[in-house]
Design an enzyme around this catalytic site. Structure first.
Site, short mmCIF file in Angstrom:
data_model
loop_
_atom_site.label_atom_id
_atom_site.label_comp_id
_atom_site.label_asym_id
_atom_site.label_seq_id
_atom_site.Cartn_x
_atom_site.Cartn_y
_atom_site.Cartn_z
N GLY A 1 0.98 -1.21 -0.01
CA GLY A 1 0.27 0.10 -0.02
C GLY A 1 0.80 1.02 0.04
N ASN B 1 6.84 5.73 -10.61
CA ASN B 1 6.16 4.53 -10.28
C ASN B 1 4.55 4.71 -10.58
OD1 ASN B 1 4.88 2.27 -9.46
ND2 ASN B 1 5.42 2.30 -7.30
N CYS C 1 1.88 0.68 -9.52
CA CYS C 1 1.62 -0.17 -8.50
C CYS C 1 0.19 -0.79 -8.75
CB CYS C 1 1.45 0.73 -7.44
SG CYS C 1 0.92 -0.13 -5.63
N LYS D 1 8.43 3.65 -14.88
CA LYS D 1 8.36 2.13 -14.74
C LYS D 1 6.85 1.76 -14.99
CE LYS D 1 9.54 -1.16 -11.10
NZ LYS D 1 10.11 -1.46 -9.78
C1 SIN Z 1 3.32 -1.34 -2.49
O1 SIN Z 1 3.83 -0.68 -1.76
O2 SIN Z 1 2.21 -2.08 -2.19
C2 SIN Z 1 4.01 -1.99 -3.72
C3 SIN Z 1 4.29 -0.65 -4.66
C4 SIN Z 1 4.57 -1.11 -6.19
O3 SIN Z 1 4.32 -2.12 -6.35
O4 SIN Z 1 4.81 -0.30 -6.97
#
Ligand code: SIN
Length: 305
Positions: free
Chosen positions: A73, A127, A130, A165
């Site tokens: 998360g 990012n 996610c 990404k």
């Molecule tokens: C996460 O924090 O749940 C993963 C983050 C990601 O996969 O970009």
């Protein structure tokens, strides 16, 4: 003569093509420093957003036979707090530090990226992928227009290399890569985790508190290799491969598929930080045996078949 392992990617010069993937050990300056000392060519921070986030309740990680499922998360201290960690790490490491950023709008991404730049980041990794935090990965990373707006906004704001990404959880990853390239990204990182889940058969309940998470590790490697291969045929900017790289043979496979550098994450859990030196030594011996003087000479070799 020893082959040269140094590579240039999106404005960065790396001593070798290995990079610590985002989210793994990139939480504090001290951890990033220990990865830098273990032989990596560059390190990526954990994904940092505009405000502190607690993330999901436990369980947030579960091992499966073929890899690791996580749904954290996006827990992080927020950019204000993280800035100090980045400033500290920049005082101690002599390799590039890539700052992974996330947000809920293109403006969030550019605001966080600007602070990362001021704190000394050498490049920014967006990012947008996610797989389970709705507004971050699922809405931005699956929509070429939003990816494009996000990349443009960050490129307008910071004069650093910007890497995007990408998520494999889309119908056509090449379309998203093209949108990012057109918007000015300096490199594509492929891939983030693959949506997956695990159910406890005794209780009938999904194990992760978020129910669905992102799969990393060996199981996703062929998906990542295919993505790198397809993207690097379609775009001019460099591609950084990520997904299930555990040993030097895996790294070479990604380079042949078209990756200019590779990110290592989940493998650190089994192999420890020595994985970086092992991968680097393995690539070097492979090149020496084949009498190839530069690692960049093998990038994309598989395209000619
Ligand atoms: C996460 O924090 O749940 C993963 C983050 C990601 O996969 O970009």
């Amino acid at each position: 003569m020893k082959p040269s392992l140094s590579v240039k990617v999106g404005g960065l010069k790396l001593r070798n093509p290995t990079i610590l993937a985002a989210g793994v050990l990139g939480v504090t300056g001290k951890l990033l420093t220990s990865v830098a000392m273990s032989g990596a060519g560059a390190v990526t921070t954990k994904s940092i957003g505009p405000e502190p986030r607690d993330g999901y309740e436990n369980p947030t990680v579960v091992r499966v036979r073929c890899g690791l499922l996580n749904a954290m998360g996006l827990p992080n201290p927020g950019i204000k707090e993280f800035r100090k960690e980045l400033e500290d790490v920049k005082k101690t490491v002599n390799i590039p530090v890539i700052a992974s950023v996330f947000g809920f709008s293109p403006e969030d991404f550019s605001d966080v990226a600007a602070v990362m730049r001021d704190a000394g980041a050498d490049a920014i990794e967006l990012n947008v992928s996610c797989p389970h935090v709705e507004a971050v990965g699922r809405q931005i990373g699956q929509n070429p227009d939003l990816v494009s707006k996000t990349v443009k906004k960050v490129k307008d704001q910071v004069d650093l290399g910007v890497f995007t990404k990408l998520s494999p959880n889309v119908t056509d990853i090449v379309e998203i890569a093209r949108a990012a390239e057109k918007a000015g990204t300096d490199a594509i990182v492929a891939i983030n985790t693959v949506r997956g889940m695990k159910i406890d058969i005794k209780t009938s309940r999904p194990i992760l508190s978020a129910r669905i998470g992102g799969l990393s590790g060996a199981a996703i490697r062929p998906i990542a290799v295919r993505s790198v291969y397809e993207i690097s045929k379609a775009v001019q900017v460099p591609v950084i491969g990520c997904g299930g790289i555990q040993c030097w043979e895996d790294a070479v496979e990604f380079l042949l598929a078209g990756a200019s550098a590779i990110e290592i994450g989940t493998a650190i859990m089994d192999e420890g930080l020595e994985v970086f030196n092992k991968v680097v030594d393995g690539i070097e011996s492979y090149l020496a045996q084949k009498r190839i003087s530069e690692v960049s000479d093998i990038v994309g070799r598989a395209h000619s078949y």
